[in-house]
Scaffold this active site. Structure first.
Site, PDB file in Angstrom:
ATOM      1  N   LYS A 161       0.885  -1.165   0.000  1.00 36.39           N
ATOM      2  CA  LYS A 161       0.000   0.000   0.000  1.00 36.39           C
ATOM      3  C   LYS A 161       0.920   1.212   0.000  1.00 36.39           C
ATOM      4  O   LYS A 161       1.607   1.490   0.983  1.00 36.39           O
ATOM      5  CB  LYS A 161      -0.906   0.008   1.225  1.00 36.39           C
ATOM      6  N   ILE A 203      -6.459   1.089  -1.355  1.00 32.29           N
ATOM      7  CA  ILE A 203      -6.969   0.942   0.009  1.00 32.29           C
ATOM      8  C   ILE A 203      -7.456   2.329   0.397  1.00 32.29           C
ATOM      9  O   ILE A 203      -6.667   3.240   0.656  1.00 32.29           O
ATOM     10  CB  ILE A 203      -5.902   0.387   0.957  1.00 32.29           C
TER      11      ILE A 203
END
Length: 292
Positions: A161, A203
């Site tokens: 991420k 995300i």
């Protein structure tokens, strides 16, 4: 393994405790609206102010309620390597599909220390790991050479991420780790460019509030419908911006009280209710997006 719109879920609190009923209903709504995976106990979930027991319980409830319909990527990060490992063990026992592990914060390790932190975890637990690089919060950066080294040496380190805000890192990391290394944006506002450069999804904070629209945006990107994605980006951008107009997750929780009255807006100190100007910005962005 992971792609599309993946909300970093807020944690609903009521009277100082986790509201499990509200959280279960929220998980169901996210899945029904098209979210492709879920992240409990991330930054947006206020994991920093949860007890270990609360943290592990929220992950377990998320896994239980998702019931295999979508993957669950459990937030397991800590600046204490051994505590991160304990979170991983608990997440694995609960049935989570992967662990999201942030770079060690506050300690300010050098790059060898960053490498050893993740290597220690990968050697002791076989739960897949998504690295989480967010230098604006941690100070510590997970450098591209460290990412390359980890991805080459540990098969369970499957992706990242990336919340650096540096779109050039997407290409650098793909060239270093190969096309199968899963890159997920950690910034909603740059997810369009991130995907165009080889990312597989986001995300997302905004998906808490607008799960269907963010899922549609990600689907358009994956299908190469860049005009459709751009149109959705323009509708969503004011919301992406407004949700960080005060300390997160204050604006996100306020926004949720507008679109889901069953969700409590309670926050844990030191995060406070967003300012008047922040709430005004959120209200305007919700109107632009057509959510209220």
């Amino acid at each position: 393994m992971f792609s599309g719109s993946i909300p970093a879920l807020v944690t609903p609190f009521r009277d100082g405790t986790v509201d499990e009923a509200a959280f279960r209903a929220f998980v169901d709504w996210q899945i029904a609206e098209g979210s492709s995976a879920l992240v409990p106990c991330g930054t947006t979930g206020e994991s920093a102010t949860m007890t270990v027991e609360e943290h592990n319980r929220v992950v377990a409830v998320c896994v239980d309620q998702a019931a295999g319909r979508v993957p669950v990527i459990a937030g397991c990060g800590s600046n204490d390597t051994k505590i991160a490992l304990e979170h991983m063990y608990a997440a694995q026992a609960a049935g989570a599909d992967a662990a999201l592990i942030v770079a060690p914060y506050y300690n300010k390790p050098n790059q060898e220390g960053v490498y050893r932190h993740f290597a220690y975890l990968a050697e002791r637990c076989d739960l897949p790991i998504i690295l989480y690089n967010v230098p604006s919060r941690t100070i510590t950066d997970i450098g591209v050479p460290v990412i390359h080294r980890l991805a080459q040496e540990y098969q369970t380190i499957v992706g990242i991420k990336d919340a650096t805000g540096n779109l050039g890192r997407v290409t650098a990391q793909r060239l270093a780790c190969g096309p199968d290394f899963c890159q997920l944006s950690g910034n909603d506002e740059t997810a369009l460019g991130f995907n165009a450069m080889g990312g597989r999804g986001c995300i997302s904070v905004t998906a808490n509030v607008a799960p269907r629209m963010v899922a549609d945006f990600q689907r358009a990107c994956m299908e190469g419908d860049w005009n459709g994605a751009l149109a959705l980006q323009d509708r969503l951008y004011p919301l992406h911006d407004a949700l960080f107009s005060d300390s997160s997750p204050g604006p996100v929780k306020y926004a949720l009280t507008r679109v889901r009255p069953d969700m409590p807006g309670e926050l844990r100190l030191p995060i406070t209710w967003p300012s008047d100007s922040s709430r005004t910005a959120v209200d305007r962005a919700l109107e632009i997006a057509g959510l209220v």
